[in-house]
Scaffold this motif. Structure first.
Motif, PDB file in Angstrom:
ATOM      1  N   VAL A   1      39.263  60.193  26.755  1.00 19.97           N
ATOM      2  CA  VAL A   1      39.784  58.661  27.845  1.00 19.97           C
ATOM      3  C   VAL A   1      39.520  57.222  27.652  1.00 19.97           C
ATOM      4  O   VAL A   1      38.060  57.421  27.819  1.00 19.97           O
ATOM      5  CB  VAL A   1      39.065  59.769  29.223  1.00 19.97           C
ATOM      6  N   GLN A   2      40.054  56.682  27.948  1.00 11.40           N
ATOM      7  CA  GLN A   2      39.945  55.042  28.066  1.00 11.40           C
ATOM      8  C   GLN A   2      40.014  54.206  28.924  1.00 11.40           C
ATOM      9  O   GLN A   2      40.908  54.380  29.250  1.00 11.40           O
ATOM     10  CB  GLN A   2      40.527  54.881  26.641  1.00 11.40           C
ATOM     11  N   LEU A   3      38.891  53.710  29.381  1.00 10.01           N
ATOM     12  CA  LEU A   3      39.197  52.634  30.481  1.00 10.01           C
ATOM     13  C   LEU A   3      39.183  51.207  30.203  1.00 10.01           C
ATOM     14  O   LEU A   3      38.137  50.965  29.073  1.00 10.01           O
ATOM     15  CB  LEU A   3      38.661  53.565  31.878  1.00 10.01           C
ATOM     16  N   GLN A   4      39.495  50.536  30.720  1.00 12.29           N
ATOM     17  CA  GLN A   4      39.370  49.271  30.584  1.00 12.29           C
ATOM     18  C   GLN A   4      39.680  48.602  31.210  1.00 12.29           C
ATOM     19  O   GLN A   4      40.912  48.491  32.283  1.00 12.29           O
ATOM     20  CB  GLN A   4      40.523  48.553  29.464  1.00 12.29           C
ATOM     21  N   ALA A   5      38.553  47.550  31.863  1.00 12.29           N
ATOM     22  CA  ALA A   5      38.280  46.453  33.230  1.00 12.29           C
ATOM     23  C   ALA A   5      38.864  45.835  32.818  1.00 12.29           C
ATOM     24  O   ALA A   5      38.604  44.731  32.123  1.00 12.29           O
ATOM     25  CB  ALA A   5      37.216  47.056  34.225  1.00 12.29           C
ATOM     26  N   SER A   6      39.915  44.292  33.709  1.00 13.77           N
ATOM     27  CA  SER A   6      40.273  43.561  33.448  1.00 13.77           C
ATOM     28  C   SER A   6      40.154  42.900  34.489  1.00 13.77           C
ATOM     29  O   SER A   6      41.010  42.756  36.036  1.00 13.77           O
ATOM     30  CB  SER A   6      41.160  42.789  31.994  1.00 13.77           C
ATOM     31  N   GLY A   7      40.414  41.902  35.265  1.00 13.88           N
ATOM     32  CA  GLY A   7      40.762  40.496  36.022  1.00 13.88           C
ATOM     33  C   GLY A   7      39.249  39.619  36.781  1.00 13.88           C
ATOM     34  O   GLY A   7      39.332  38.895  37.845  1.00 13.88           O
ATOM     35  N   GLY A   8      38.124  39.985  35.695  1.00 16.92           N
ATOM     36  CA  GLY A   8      36.847  39.072  36.309  1.00 16.92           C
ATOM     37  C   GLY A   8      37.044  37.709  36.488  1.00 16.92           C
ATOM     38  O   GLY A   8      37.941  37.216  35.395  1.00 16.92           O
ATOM     39  N   GLY A   9      36.335  37.126  36.763  1.00 19.57           N
ATOM     40  CA  GLY A   9      35.738  35.790  36.383  1.00 19.57           C
ATOM     41  C   GLY A   9      34.812  35.011  37.872  1.00 19.57           C
ATOM     42  O   GLY A   9      34.495  35.171  38.808  1.00 19.57           O
ATOM     43  N   LEU A  10      35.114  33.441  37.809  1.00 20.73           N
ATOM     44  CA  LEU A  10      34.322  32.351  38.494  1.00 20.73           C
ATOM     45  C   LEU A  10      34.935  32.740  39.544  1.00 20.73           C
ATOM     46  O   LEU A  10      36.251  32.493  40.138  1.00 20.73           O
ATOM     47  CB  LEU A  10      34.028  30.885  38.252  1.00 20.73           C
ATOM     48  N   VAL A  11      34.178  32.709  41.149  1.00 19.86           N
ATOM     49  CA  VAL A  11      35.088  32.359  42.140  1.00 19.86           C
ATOM     50  C   VAL A  11      34.249  31.557  43.157  1.00 19.86           C
ATOM     51  O   VAL A  11      33.158  32.008  42.904  1.00 19.86           O
ATOM     52  CB  VAL A  11      35.928  33.329  42.935  1.00 19.86           C
ATOM     53  N   GLN A  12      34.176  30.678  44.311  1.00 17.25           N
ATOM     54  CA  GLN A  12      33.508  30.185  44.992  1.00 17.25           C
ATOM     55  C   GLN A  12      33.267  31.429  45.947  1.00 17.25           C
ATOM     56  O   GLN A  12      34.504  31.839  46.718  1.00 17.25           O
ATOM     57  CB  GLN A  12      33.806  29.219  46.087  1.00 17.25           C
ATOM     58  N   PRO A  13      32.571  31.139  47.246  1.00 15.55           N
ATOM     59  CA  PRO A  13      32.098  32.310  48.438  1.00 15.55           C
ATOM     60  C   PRO A  13      33.676  32.403  48.991  1.00 15.55           C
ATOM     61  O   PRO A  13      34.156  31.324  49.511  1.00 15.55           O
ATOM     62  CB  PRO A  13      31.122  32.086  49.059  1.00 15.55           C
ATOM     63  N   GLY A  14      33.899  33.276  49.418  1.00 13.16           N
ATOM     64  CA  GLY A  14      35.088  33.947  50.478  1.00 13.16           C
ATOM     65  C   GLY A  14      36.580  33.456  49.650  1.00 13.16           C
ATOM     66  O   GLY A  14      37.855  33.958  50.207  1.00 13.16           O
ATOM     67  N   GLY A  15      36.474  33.393  48.354  1.00 15.53           N
ATOM     68  CA  GLY A  15      37.883  33.895  46.849  1.00 15.53           C
ATOM     69  C   GLY A  15      37.594  34.921  46.926  1.00 15.53           C
ATOM     70  O   GLY A  15      37.291  35.908  47.797  1.00 15.53           O
ATOM     71  N   SER A  16      38.936  35.592  46.610  1.00 19.19           N
ATOM     72  CA  SER A  16      39.031  36.369  46.065  1.00 19.19           C
ATOM     73  C   SER A  16      39.456  36.836  44.600  1.00 19.19           C
ATOM     74  O   SER A  16      40.159  35.796  43.688  1.00 19.19           O
ATOM     75  CB  SER A  16      40.589  36.600  46.796  1.00 19.19           C
ATOM     76  N   LEU A  17      39.276  37.796  44.397  1.00 15.48           N
ATOM     77  CA  LEU A  17      39.713  38.617  42.883  1.00 15.48           C
ATOM     78  C   LEU A  17      40.853  39.603  43.032  1.00 15.48           C
ATOM     79  O   LEU A  17      40.562  40.784  43.413  1.00 15.48           O
ATOM     80  CB  LEU A  17      38.998  38.597  41.823  1.00 15.48           C
ATOM     81  N   ARG A  18      41.858  39.969  41.773  1.00 13.92           N
ATOM     82  CA  ARG A  18      42.374  41.105  41.032  1.00 13.92           C
ATOM     83  C   ARG A  18      41.808  42.090  40.514  1.00 13.92           C
ATOM     84  O   ARG A  18      42.073  41.429  39.243  1.00 13.92           O
ATOM     85  CB  ARG A  18      43.602  41.301  41.808  1.00 13.92           C
ATOM     86  N   LEU A  19      41.090  43.053  40.251  1.00 11.83           N
ATOM     87  CA  LEU A  19      40.521  43.568  38.744  1.00 11.83           C
ATOM     88  C   LEU A  19      41.775  44.758  38.918  1.00 11.83           C
ATOM     89  O   LEU A  19      42.172  45.525  39.468  1.00 11.83           O
ATOM     90  CB  LEU A  19      39.323  44.034  38.701  1.00 11.83           C
ATOM     91  N   SER A  20      41.721  45.708  37.330  1.00 15.09           N
ATOM     92  CA  SER A  20      42.674  46.185  37.350  1.00 15.09           C
ATOM     93  C   SER A  20      42.334  46.926  35.709  1.00 15.09           C
ATOM     94  O   SER A  20      40.870  46.567  35.468  1.00 15.09           O
ATOM     95  CB  SER A  20      43.644  45.757  36.478  1.00 15.09           C
ATOM     96  N   CYS A  21      42.040  48.266  36.156  1.00 16.55           N
ATOM     97  CA  CYS A  21      41.839  49.335  35.508  1.00 16.55           C
ATOM     98  C   CYS A  21      42.319  49.488  34.038  1.00 16.55           C
ATOM     99  O   CYS A  21      43.788  50.823  34.770  1.00 16.55           O
ATOM    100  CB  CYS A  21      40.203  50.513  36.461  1.00 16.55           C
ATOM    101  N   VAL A  22      42.741  49.413  33.702  1.00 16.83           N
ATOM    102  CA  VAL A  22      44.058  50.747  32.790  1.00 16.83           C
ATOM    103  C   VAL A  22      43.066  51.782  32.175  1.00 16.83           C
ATOM    104  O   VAL A  22      42.248  51.996  31.484  1.00 16.83           O
ATOM    105  CB  VAL A  22      44.888  49.716  31.283  1.00 16.83           C
ATOM    106  N   ILE A  23      43.992  53.379  32.476  1.00 16.99           N
ATOM    107  CA  ILE A  23      43.617  54.242  32.054  1.00 16.99           C
ATOM    108  C   ILE A  23      44.763  54.745  30.768  1.00 16.99           C
ATOM    109  O   ILE A  23      45.800  54.588  31.138  1.00 16.99           O
ATOM    110  CB  ILE A  23      43.091  55.438  32.895  1.00 16.99           C
TER     111      ILE A  23
END
Length: 121
Positions: A1-23
């Motif tokens: 089984v392989q998993l790969q996370a992506s979608g991180g980054g720099l953000v200010q407090p109160g901001g949003s990000l969406r991470l993805s995990c492909v399986i």
């Protein structure tokens, strides 16, 4: 089984990000899927655990701010992170075989490269 996370980054407090995990390498419903994060100070800390029935448990500190969703066709698990705080800064990983937010079945535990999230003022 392989998993790969992506979608991180720099953000200010109160901001949003969406991470993805492909399986890949398994049927999507074979495992529960969890997110955990690693920091130099706190070590490994569970964030969420989604059971094969689709129910999700969250760490208390992220409840109401983080939401997990899944796309079973594409075999992707998403972690929507809203109202981010500096304490959320970490490398985020997805992994298989969580029993709860902080308990994992070591015999079926697979995890992949994480994605870095930095929340800064």
């Amino acid at each position: 089984v392989q998993l790969q996370a992506s979608g991180g980054g720099l953000v200010q407090p109160g901001g949003s990000l969406r991470l993805s995990c492909v399986i890949s390498g398994s049927t999507f419903d074979d495992y529960s899927i969890g997110w955990f994060r690693r920091t130099p100070d706190e070590g490994r800390e569970g964030v969420s655990c989604t059971d094969t029935d689709g129910s999700t448990a969250y760490r208390d500190s992220v409840k109401g701010r983080f939401t997990v969703s899944t796309d079973s066709t594409k075999k992707i698990v998403y972690l929507q992170m809203n109202e981010l705080k500096p304490d959320d800064t970490a490398v985020y990983h997805c992994a298989t075989a969580c029993r709860s937010v902080d308990i994992w079945d070591v015999d079926r535990f697979y995890w992949g490269k994480g994605t870095e999230v930095t929340v800064f003022s």
